[in-house]
Design a protein around this motif. Structure first.
Motif, short mmCIF file in Angstrom:
data_model
loop_
_atom_site.label_atom_id
_atom_site.label_comp_id
_atom_site.label_asym_id
_atom_site.label_seq_id
_atom_site.Cartn_x
_atom_site.Cartn_y
_atom_site.Cartn_z
N ASP A 113 0.80 -1.22 0.00
CA ASP A 113 0.00 0.00 0.00
C ASP A 113 0.84 1.27 0.00
O ASP A 113 0.30 2.38 -0.08
CB ASP A 113 -0.97 0.01 1.18
N ASP A 124 -5.18 -8.29 -4.11
CA ASP A 124 -5.55 -6.89 -3.94
C ASP A 124 -5.25 -6.15 -5.24
O ASP A 124 -4.16 -6.29 -5.80
CB ASP A 124 -4.76 -6.25 -2.79
N TYR A 126 -4.89 -2.50 -7.10
CA TYR A 126 -4.66 -1.07 -6.94
C TYR A 126 -4.81 -0.40 -8.31
O TYR A 126 -4.12 -0.77 -9.27
CB TYR A 126 -3.27 -0.79 -6.39
N TRP A 166 -4.47 5.49 -2.94
CA TRP A 166 -4.79 4.27 -3.68
C TRP A 166 -5.12 3.17 -2.68
O TRP A 166 -4.24 2.64 -1.99
CB TRP A 166 -3.61 3.87 -4.56
N GLU A 167 -6.41 2.87 -2.58
CA GLU A 167 -6.89 1.84 -1.67
C GLU A 167 -7.06 0.54 -2.44
O GLU A 167 -7.52 0.53 -3.59
CB GLU A 167 -8.22 2.25 -1.06
N PRO A 168 -6.70 -0.59 -1.83
CA PRO A 168 -6.82 -1.86 -2.54
C PRO A 168 -8.26 -2.35 -2.63
O PRO A 168 -9.06 -2.14 -1.72
CB PRO A 168 -5.97 -2.80 -1.69
#
Length: 412
Positions: free
Chosen positions: A246, A282, A284, A318-320
């Protein structure tokens, strides 16, 4: 019958244009000579040689420097404003084409020095005739053209070597140890045939996590290609250094801010982080086209948490997006060169729907080949290469933009 067309200057060296009815095959010659008698002899010798010549006569080096748009220069080394090899050096420094030196000295030293300086040939005025002058002019022009061809070839080889080095930076070999994970990558340069700002990479960490990236620097050209290579290298370095997933895009954006040539340059990117058990990942998104979950039918992955492009001065991170992939899956990441391709040369673009259809066609061909059926004629093996091939066929030739694609799969 004379074959030489001439343009003689007046006392100031102003040229009188020659015939212009058919200039194909005409050798444009600039005579730099201050002696009227010698200039007359040169014109007669060129006529005797049977050359089709457009001759411009000037009396000084300064005038010659303004008239170098010719094929060959006949240069006297004894001029009112320049003497000896210095006159030749000034002429060559100004970008003169093939130069044949006319010297009044019968010894060889002056002529050899002229050739060593850069002249194509030298002639002694008292010994020259039409045949020798014509041969010297023809050979000088041809040698000069061969030299230019050699230089162009050398530049081409240098560019090829630079492109190869850039390819190694932009088109890396995936660093994945897991033999059970399907990894396939592809890249197609745009219509100029040179790599652009698209980039990709795939790296497996010691704990088994696999990270994949595709990105696209806005714009086209060597600056964008170099920036793409820099960002790709920075991304791999961060992954190998164990940087938390992240934090990676934020750090890549910092590299972008320092390395870009202009403050308006931005980069879109998509990063997939596959868990060690391969059942989840995940996603992104940084202003990039949404990846596909391959079918058939193939679909877009969910995109509830899309982030901004890198380098755009607005708020947002930037959130997964957590993806539960299950025990069998394939995901395709790609750049927008595939979406922006036209359909049969018309105004319509392939777009997401068209690309999904292309992907399913490639998957169908793959299943047919696996079942022992006849492969599609001319189609490459492998889904990624087949997709790139089909998009190029739809477009009707080389794509305008670069296109990169990465396919990851498990248990399929």
């Amino acid at each position: 019958m004379t074959h030489a067309t001439t343009a003689a200057g007046d006392a100031r060296g102003d040229a009188v244009p020659g015939p212009t009815s058919d200039r194909d095959g005409i050798i444009r010659v600039l005579l730099v000579e201050d002696d009227d008698g010698d200039a007359l002899l040169v014109r007669e010798h060129l006529s005797d040689a049977g050359l089709v010549v457009d001759l411009v006569w000037v009396r000084s080096l300064d005038e010659a420097l303004e008239r170098l748009d010719v094929d060959c220069v006949l240069l006297d080394l004894g001029l009112p404003d320049a003497m000896g090899i210095g006159a030749l050096e000034r002429l060559l420094h100004a970008g003169a084409p093939a130069v044949v030196v006319l010297t009044g000295l019968s010894g060889t030293d002056a002529g050899l020095q002229a050739v060593a300086t850069g002249a194509q040939d030298y002639l002694v005025k008292g010994e020259v005739d039409g045949e020798s002058l014509g041969r010297s002019v023809r050979y000088a022009v041809q040698r000069r053209r061969l030299e230019e061809t050699d230089r162009a070839l050398y530049r081409s080889l240098v560019r090829a070597a630079e492109t190869a080095r850039l390819e190694r930076a932009l088109l890396p070999t995936p660093a994945v140890r897991d033999q059970g994970l399907e990894v396939s990558v592809g890249y197609r340069a745009g219509r100029e045939g040179l790599l652009g700002g698209d980039f990709y990479d795939v790296v497996e960490r010691p704990d088994g996590t696999v990270l994949a990236l595709v990105g696209d620097v806005c714009g086209h050209g060597p600056d964008e290609a170099a920036l793409g290579a820099t960002l790709r290298t920075a991304w791999r370095t961060l992954v190998l250094a164990g940087t938390p997933a992240d934090e990676i895009l934020g750090l890549v954006e910092r590299v972008l801010a320092f390395e870009r040539a202009r403050p308006e340059v931005f980069t879109t990117a998509c990063m997939l982080v596959v868990a060690p058990d391969r059942h989840s990942a995940d996603l992104y998104q940084a202003g990039h086209p949404v990846p596909f979950l391959l079918g058939p039918p193939s679909t877009l992955l969910p995109t509830q948490r899309r982030g901004r492009a890198l380098g755009i001065p607005v708020d947002g991170t930037w959130e997964p997006e957590r993806l539960e992939l299950g025990s069998s899956w394939r995901v395709l990441l790609y750049t927008d060169g595939l979406l922006e391709a036209t359909v049969h040369g018309g105004p319509a673009r392939v777009g997401k729907a068209g690309l999904l259809a292309v992907v399913d066609d490639a998957l169908t061909a793959e299943r047919t080949r696996a079942a022992g059926g006849a492969p599609v004629e001319g189609a490459p093996e492998g889904v990624v290469d087949h997709v790139l091939h089909l998009v190029r066929e739809l477009h009707g030739g080389d794509l305008v933009d670069d296109a990169a694609a990465v396919l990851l799969g498990w248990g399929a």
